[in-house]
Design a protein around this motif. Structure first.
Motif, PDB file in Angstrom:
ATOM      1  N   CYS A  82      78.092  15.282  25.240  1.00  0.00           N
ATOM      2  CA  CYS A  82      78.088  14.563  24.383  1.00  0.00           C
ATOM      3  C   CYS A  82      79.229  14.859  23.384  1.00  0.00           C
ATOM      4  O   CYS A  82      79.184  15.904  22.772  1.00  0.00           O
ATOM      5  CB  CYS A  82      77.002  14.422  23.468  1.00  0.00           C
ATOM      6  N   VAL A  83      80.295  14.145  23.386  1.00  0.00           N
ATOM      7  CA  VAL A  83      81.564  14.378  22.586  1.00  0.00           C
ATOM      8  C   VAL A  83      81.295  13.332  20.810  1.00  0.00           C
ATOM      9  O   VAL A  83      81.212  12.248  21.250  1.00  0.00           O
ATOM     10  CB  VAL A  83      82.878  13.881  23.201  1.00  0.00           C
ATOM     11  N   ALA A  84      81.309  14.075  20.063  1.00  0.00           N
ATOM     12  CA  ALA A  84      81.020  13.741  18.645  1.00  0.00           C
ATOM     13  C   ALA A  84      82.407  13.636  17.943  1.00  0.00           C
ATOM     14  O   ALA A  84      82.807  14.600  18.098  1.00  0.00           O
ATOM     15  CB  ALA A  84      79.913  14.311  17.966  1.00  0.00           C
ATOM     16  N   SER A  85      82.503  12.611  17.073  1.00  0.00           N
ATOM     17  CA  SER A  85      83.534  12.658  16.333  1.00  0.00           C
ATOM     18  C   SER A  85      83.479  13.140  14.916  1.00  0.00           C
ATOM     19  O   SER A  85      84.161  12.954  14.113  1.00  0.00           O
ATOM     20  CB  SER A  85      83.989  11.028  16.016  1.00  0.00           C
ATOM     21  N   THR A  86      82.384  14.053  14.900  1.00  0.00           N
ATOM     22  CA  THR A  86      82.083  14.706  13.277  1.00  0.00           C
ATOM     23  C   THR A  86      81.817  15.865  13.676  1.00  0.00           C
ATOM     24  O   THR A  86      81.223  16.426  14.692  1.00  0.00           O
ATOM     25  CB  THR A  86      81.396  13.834  12.490  1.00  0.00           C
ATOM     26  N   GLU A 131      61.824   9.720  23.763  1.00  0.00           N
ATOM     27  CA  GLU A 131      61.431  10.925  23.285  1.00  0.00           C
ATOM     28  C   GLU A 131      62.413  11.997  22.866  1.00  0.00           C
ATOM     29  O   GLU A 131      63.495  12.030  23.432  1.00  0.00           O
ATOM     30  CB  GLU A 131      60.731  11.609  24.832  1.00  0.00           C
ATOM     31  N   GLY A 132      62.372  12.592  22.047  1.00  0.00           N
ATOM     32  CA  GLY A 132      63.328  13.688  21.557  1.00  0.00           C
ATOM     33  C   GLY A 132      63.275  15.018  22.395  1.00  0.00           C
ATOM     34  O   GLY A 132      62.304  15.336  22.720  1.00  0.00           O
ATOM     35  N   ILE A 133      64.168  15.410  22.895  1.00  0.00           N
ATOM     36  CA  ILE A 133      64.467  16.540  23.966  1.00  0.00           C
ATOM     37  C   ILE A 133      64.851  18.011  23.195  1.00  0.00           C
ATOM     38  O   ILE A 133      64.417  18.871  23.295  1.00  0.00           O
ATOM     39  CB  ILE A 133      65.538  16.152  24.968  1.00  0.00           C
ATOM     40  N   ALA A 134      65.950  17.869  22.377  1.00  0.00           N
ATOM     41  CA  ALA A 134      66.562  19.106  21.857  1.00  0.00           C
ATOM     42  C   ALA A 134      67.350  18.462  20.819  1.00  0.00           C
ATOM     43  O   ALA A 134      67.834  17.451  20.760  1.00  0.00           O
ATOM     44  CB  ALA A 134      67.453  19.665  22.932  1.00  0.00           C
ATOM     45  N   THR A 135      67.869  19.471  19.958  1.00  0.00           N
ATOM     46  CA  THR A 135      68.497  19.128  18.622  1.00  0.00           C
ATOM     47  C   THR A 135      69.289  20.225  18.336  1.00  0.00           C
ATOM     48  O   THR A 135      69.295  21.402  18.866  1.00  0.00           O
ATOM     49  CB  THR A 135      67.425  18.945  17.398  1.00  0.00           C
ATOM     50  N   PHE A 136      70.595  19.908  17.735  1.00  0.00           N
ATOM     51  CA  PHE A 136      71.504  21.006  17.348  1.00  0.00           C
ATOM     52  C   PHE A 136      72.147  20.615  15.913  1.00  0.00           C
ATOM     53  O   PHE A 136      72.811  19.701  15.765  1.00  0.00           O
ATOM     54  CB  PHE A 136      72.670  21.015  18.260  1.00  0.00           C
ATOM     55  N   TYR A 137      72.049  21.572  15.142  1.00  0.00           N
ATOM     56  CA  TYR A 137      72.483  21.499  13.851  1.00  0.00           C
ATOM     57  C   TYR A 137      73.760  22.491  13.436  1.00  0.00           C
ATOM     58  O   TYR A 137      73.886  23.472  13.851  1.00  0.00           O
ATOM     59  CB  TYR A 137      71.630  21.953  12.739  1.00  0.00           C
ATOM     60  N   THR A 138      74.856  21.730  13.043  1.00  0.00           N
ATOM     61  CA  THR A 138      76.110  22.581  12.690  1.00  0.00           C
ATOM     62  C   THR A 138      76.527  22.063  11.328  1.00  0.00           C
ATOM     63  O   THR A 138      76.772  20.984  11.335  1.00  0.00           O
ATOM     64  CB  THR A 138      76.999  22.399  13.806  1.00  0.00           C
ATOM     65  N   LEU A 142      76.501  24.234  22.190  1.00  0.00           N
ATOM     66  CA  LEU A 142      77.675  23.400  21.479  1.00  0.00           C
ATOM     67  C   LEU A 142      79.131  24.247  21.971  1.00  0.00           C
ATOM     68  O   LEU A 142      79.089  25.617  21.717  1.00  0.00           O
ATOM     69  CB  LEU A 142      77.663  23.402  20.223  1.00  0.00           C
ATOM     70  N   ASP A 143      80.003  23.373  22.717  1.00  0.00           N
ATOM     71  CA  ASP A 143      81.224  23.935  22.805  1.00  0.00           C
ATOM     72  C   ASP A 143      82.278  23.744  21.521  1.00  0.00           C
ATOM     73  O   ASP A 143      82.561  22.595  21.242  1.00  0.00           O
ATOM     74  CB  ASP A 143      81.941  23.381  24.077  1.00  0.00           C
ATOM     75  N   THR A 144      82.163  24.729  20.773  1.00  0.00           N
ATOM     76  CA  THR A 144      82.828  24.455  19.270  1.00  0.00           C
ATOM     77  C   THR A 144      84.229  23.829  19.543  1.00  0.00           C
ATOM     78  O   THR A 144      84.958  23.393  18.341  1.00  0.00           O
ATOM     79  CB  THR A 144      82.518  25.811  18.357  1.00  0.00           C
ATOM     80  N   ALA A 145      84.823  24.438  20.192  1.00  0.00           N
ATOM     81  CA  ALA A 145      86.409  24.207  20.315  1.00  0.00           C
ATOM     82  C   ALA A 145      86.774  22.800  20.934  1.00  0.00           C
ATOM     83  O   ALA A 145      87.681  22.166  20.239  1.00  0.00           O
ATOM     84  CB  ALA A 145      87.061  25.146  21.645  1.00  0.00           C
ATOM     85  N   GLU A 146      85.897  22.234  21.415  1.00  0.00           N
ATOM     86  CA  GLU A 146      86.073  20.863  22.125  1.00  0.00           C
ATOM     87  C   GLU A 146      85.065  19.827  21.404  1.00  0.00           C
ATOM     88  O   GLU A 146      85.131  18.650  21.524  1.00  0.00           O
ATOM     89  CB  GLU A 146      85.784  20.657  23.429  1.00  0.00           C
ATOM     90  N   ASN A 147      84.338  20.631  20.602  1.00  0.00           N
ATOM     91  CA  ASN A 147      83.109  19.757  20.034  1.00  0.00           C
ATOM     92  C   ASN A 147      82.384  18.665  20.945  1.00  0.00           C
ATOM     93  O   ASN A 147      82.140  17.765  20.534  1.00  0.00           O
ATOM     94  CB  ASN A 147      83.512  18.876  18.831  1.00  0.00           C
ATOM     95  N   ILE A 148      81.701  19.554  21.941  1.00  0.00           N
ATOM     96  CA  ILE A 148      81.057  18.928  23.084  1.00  0.00           C
ATOM     97  C   ILE A 148      79.644  19.504  23.013  1.00  0.00           C
ATOM     98  O   ILE A 148      79.439  20.767  23.184  1.00  0.00           O
ATOM     99  CB  ILE A 148      81.803  19.055  24.258  1.00  0.00           C
ATOM    100  N   LEU A 149      78.562  18.684  22.764  1.00  0.00           N
ATOM    101  CA  LEU A 149      77.377  19.290  22.774  1.00  0.00           C
ATOM    102  C   LEU A 149      76.791  18.880  24.243  1.00  0.00           C
ATOM    103  O   LEU A 149      76.887  17.834  24.659  1.00  0.00           O
ATOM    104  CB  LEU A 149      76.532  18.349  21.991  1.00  0.00           C
ATOM    105  N   SER A 150      76.293  19.864  24.789  1.00  0.00           N
ATOM    106  CA  SER A 150      75.831  19.834  26.116  1.00  0.00           C
ATOM    107  C   SER A 150      74.153  20.012  26.350  1.00  0.00           C
ATOM    108  O   SER A 150      73.581  20.725  25.630  1.00  0.00           O
ATOM    109  CB  SER A 150      76.500  20.927  27.077  1.00  0.00           C
ATOM    110  N   LEU A 151      73.746  19.527  27.169  1.00  0.00           N
ATOM    111  CA  LEU A 151      72.387  19.632  27.669  1.00  0.00           C
ATOM    112  C   LEU A 151      72.233  19.761  29.036  1.00  0.00           C
ATOM    113  O   LEU A 151      72.502  19.295  29.965  1.00  0.00           O
ATOM    114  CB  LEU A 151      71.566  18.110  27.676  1.00  0.00           C
ATOM    115  N   GLN A 152      71.839  21.282  29.334  1.00  0.00           N
ATOM    116  CA  GLN A 152      71.721  21.691  30.590  1.00  0.00           C
ATOM    117  C   GLN A 152      70.208  21.542  31.192  1.00  0.00           C
ATOM    118  O   GLN A 152      69.355  21.984  30.480  1.00  0.00           O
ATOM    119  CB  GLN A 152      72.145  23.364  30.804  1.00  0.00           C
ATOM    120  N   MET A 153      70.112  20.897  32.227  1.00  0.00           N
ATOM    121  CA  MET A 153      68.844  20.639  32.697  1.00  0.00           C
ATOM    122  C   MET A 153      68.673  21.403  34.186  1.00  0.00           C
ATOM    123  O   MET A 153      69.456  20.828  35.178  1.00  0.00           O
ATOM    124  CB  MET A 153      68.774  19.105  32.753  1.00  0.00           C
TER     125      MET A 153
END
Length: 124
Positions: free
Chosen positions: A22-26, A43-50, A71-82
């Motif tokens: 997930c690429v976020a613009s913020t 259903e909520g699966i996972a959360t990440f706060y920054t 979270l890949d902080t350089a690219e601001n990409i949140l990943s969910l590994q399943m």
């Protein structure tokens, strides 16, 4: 306005793995992954706060050990590994964001911003 773009869904067999992105613009937010299967509630699966308080992540207890969020902080990409996917994991997976609060929850009503969703299908 926050924009969220998900990718990475697909079809796998039982026991397979997928990584959703997930690429976020913020860069200050609660981000969460949800899923919704046909005829079922979201259903909520996972959360990440920054933000100013640092970073915090969580995975729903029933999915710990199989799912991980990072979270890949350089690219601001949140990943969910399943991993070790099961047919009951079949659903549309959504990324959601909330930029106003510092406590991420699994309540879909908290999140005003949503991605378009990506389909995950696990066959037996």
């Amino acid at each position: 306005q926050v924009q969220l773009v998900e990718s990475g869904g697909g079809s796998v067999q039982t026991g397979g793995s997928l990584t959703l992105s997930c690429v976020a613009s913020t860069r200050r937010y609660c981000l969460a992954w949800f899923r919704q299967a046909p005829g079922k509630e979201r259903e909520g699966i996972a959360t990440f706060y920054t933000g100013d308080g640092g970073t915090f992540s969580d995975v729903r207890d029933s999915l710990k050990g199989r799912f991980a969020i990072f979270l890949d902080t350089a690219e601001n990409i949140l990943s969910l590994q399943m991993n070790d996917l099961k047919p009951e994991d079949t659903a549309t997976y959504f990324c959601a964001a909330d930029t106003e609060v510092h406590l991420c929850s699994y309540k879909s009503s908290q999140y005003p911003y949503w991605g378009q969703g990506t389909q995950v299908t696990v066959s037996s």
